[in-house]
Write a protein that holds these residues in place. Structure first.
Motif, short mmCIF file in Angstrom:
data_model
loop_
_atom_site.label_atom_id
_atom_site.label_comp_id
_atom_site.label_asym_id
_atom_site.label_seq_id
_atom_site.Cartn_x
_atom_site.Cartn_y
_atom_site.Cartn_z
N LEU A 68 48.22 72.24 75.19
CA LEU A 68 48.97 72.45 73.83
C LEU A 68 47.97 73.18 73.00
CD1 LEU A 68 50.51 68.77 73.89
CD2 LEU A 68 51.77 71.16 74.04
N VAL A 69 46.88 72.94 72.78
CA VAL A 69 45.71 73.42 71.92
C VAL A 69 45.64 74.88 72.38
CG1 VAL A 69 43.43 73.30 71.13
CG2 VAL A 69 44.54 71.18 71.27
N ALA A 70 45.54 75.22 73.59
CA ALA A 70 45.42 76.70 73.85
C ALA A 70 46.73 77.41 73.74
CB ALA A 70 45.07 76.56 75.63
N ASN A 71 47.69 76.82 73.48
CA ASN A 71 49.06 77.52 73.33
C ASN A 71 49.42 77.22 71.75
OD1 ASN A 71 50.09 78.88 76.02
ND2 ASN A 71 49.01 76.93 76.80
N GLY A 72 48.41 76.95 70.99
CA GLY A 72 49.09 77.00 69.44
C GLY A 72 48.93 75.82 68.75
N MET A 73 48.90 74.56 69.59
CA MET A 73 48.75 73.60 68.51
C MET A 73 47.41 73.18 68.04
SD MET A 73 49.95 69.51 69.70
CE MET A 73 51.70 70.05 69.64
N PRO A 74 47.42 72.94 66.76
CA PRO A 74 45.98 72.77 66.04
C PRO A 74 45.43 71.63 66.72
CG PRO A 74 47.87 72.83 64.31
CD PRO A 74 48.53 72.68 65.71
N GLU A 75 43.95 71.44 66.84
CA GLU A 75 43.20 70.80 67.44
C GLU A 75 43.11 69.46 66.52
OE1 GLU A 75 39.21 70.32 70.22
OE2 GLU A 75 39.84 72.36 69.27
N GLN A 76 42.90 69.74 65.14
CA GLN A 76 42.71 68.72 64.25
C GLN A 76 44.14 68.61 63.38
OE1 GLN A 76 39.94 67.06 63.84
NE2 GLN A 76 39.26 68.34 65.87
N ASN A 77 44.27 67.41 62.92
CA ASN A 77 45.44 67.07 61.98
C ASN A 77 46.72 67.48 62.80
OD1 ASN A 77 44.00 66.03 59.83
ND2 ASN A 77 43.38 68.17 59.34
N LEU A 140 58.11 67.81 72.88
CA LEU A 140 57.73 68.91 72.26
C LEU A 140 56.84 69.75 73.41
CD1 LEU A 140 57.02 70.62 69.66
CD2 LEU A 140 54.97 68.97 69.56
N SER A 141 56.12 69.24 74.17
CA SER A 141 55.18 70.11 75.32
C SER A 141 56.31 71.02 75.91
CB SER A 141 54.49 69.06 76.00
OG SER A 141 53.68 68.13 75.17
N GLU A 142 57.25 70.24 76.53
CA GLU A 142 58.09 70.89 77.30
C GLU A 142 58.98 72.07 76.81
OE1 GLU A 142 58.26 70.54 80.31
OE2 GLU A 142 57.38 68.35 80.69
N ARG A 143 59.06 71.96 75.43
CA ARG A 143 59.54 73.07 74.69
C ARG A 143 58.71 74.34 74.48
NH1 ARG A 143 61.79 69.01 71.64
NH2 ARG A 143 60.49 69.33 69.82
N VAL A 144 57.31 73.73 74.02
CA VAL A 144 56.55 75.05 73.68
C VAL A 144 55.64 75.52 74.73
CG1 VAL A 144 56.53 73.86 71.29
CG2 VAL A 144 54.52 73.42 72.92
N LEU A 145 55.44 74.81 75.64
CA LEU A 145 54.44 75.31 76.66
C LEU A 145 55.19 76.32 77.70
CD1 LEU A 145 52.68 72.15 77.96
CD2 LEU A 145 51.59 73.94 76.58
N PRO A 146 54.55 77.66 77.91
CA PRO A 146 54.89 78.59 78.50
C PRO A 146 55.04 78.44 79.97
CG PRO A 146 52.97 79.47 77.57
CD PRO A 146 53.42 77.99 77.21
N GLU A 147 55.94 79.01 80.72
CA GLU A 147 56.22 78.88 82.23
C GLU A 147 54.96 79.07 82.88
OE1 GLU A 147 57.29 77.55 85.69
OE2 GLU A 147 58.19 77.20 83.82
#
Length: 185
Positions: A68-77, A140-147
């Motif tokens: 998730l972090v590698a694909n754009g989710m912030p690590e903090q907050n 959310l993970s299922e929506r945002v993580l690329p195949e």
């Protein structure tokens, strides 16, 4: 259609929720003077530390949250930071349960309230934590993580599962089933 990378986590949550229900049930019975199997709490700690934490949370932390972090989710907050914080809070409650059970087994007679506070704290924290993961973070993970990252994630899960004893999950499932049968008797 995208490969599902959270289904295995949801399935593991089911067994964790069953142990949480046992912790709550047995703690209520303990407070009422109808339960005295302090070994149950050491077994629950073993289950939580090994199945819920080192097995399940480790897969989340090393694979899902990292992706998730590698694909754009912030690590903090972020939801990831909140989940990691809750994992740490859960570990503190588990230490409290373990210490109270060990003191009682060593002869102390004043640990019921300490154990209950930590057991109920853990159960409430984890039940809410799992609800957030199942209903918010995992969808959310299922929506945002690329195949393209999903096969590597599933392989990382397989490697984590291969790193434990062959009967690891069965051992903990049998433990939960045994205590469920005992609680129902």
């Amino acid at each position: 259609m995208k490969t599902d990378v959270t289904q295995v986590m949801v399935a593991e949550h089911e067994l964790i929720l069953r142990m949480i229900a046992l912790v709550e049930t047995n703690t209520r019975r303990l407070e009422e003077g109808r339960f005295s199997n302090w070994q149950f709490y050491l077994d629950a700690v073993d289950f939580i530390r090994n199945y819920a934490d080192r097995f399940h949370h480790a897969k989340e932390e090393a694979t899902l949250f990292t992706a998730l972090v590698a694909n754009g989710m912030p690590e903090q907050n972020s939801p990831v930071a909140a989940m990691l914080m809750e994992h740490e809070q859960g570990r503190a409650f588990v230490r409290g349960m373990e210490e109270a059970a060990q003191k009682t087994l060593a002869g102390a007679s004043d640990q019921v309230a300490v154990l209950a506070e930590n057991a109920y704290g853990y159960a409430e924290l984890l039940r809410n934590h799992i609800e957030k993961e199942n209903s918010i973070l995992y969808p959310l993970s299922e929506r945002v993580l690329p195949e393209e990252v999903r096969p590597a994630m599933l392989e990382a899960y397989r490697q984590a599962e291969a790193a434990v004893a062959e009967d690891f999950s069965d051992h903990y499932r049998r433990m939960v089933e045994g205590y469920e049968a005992e609680a129902a008797a």
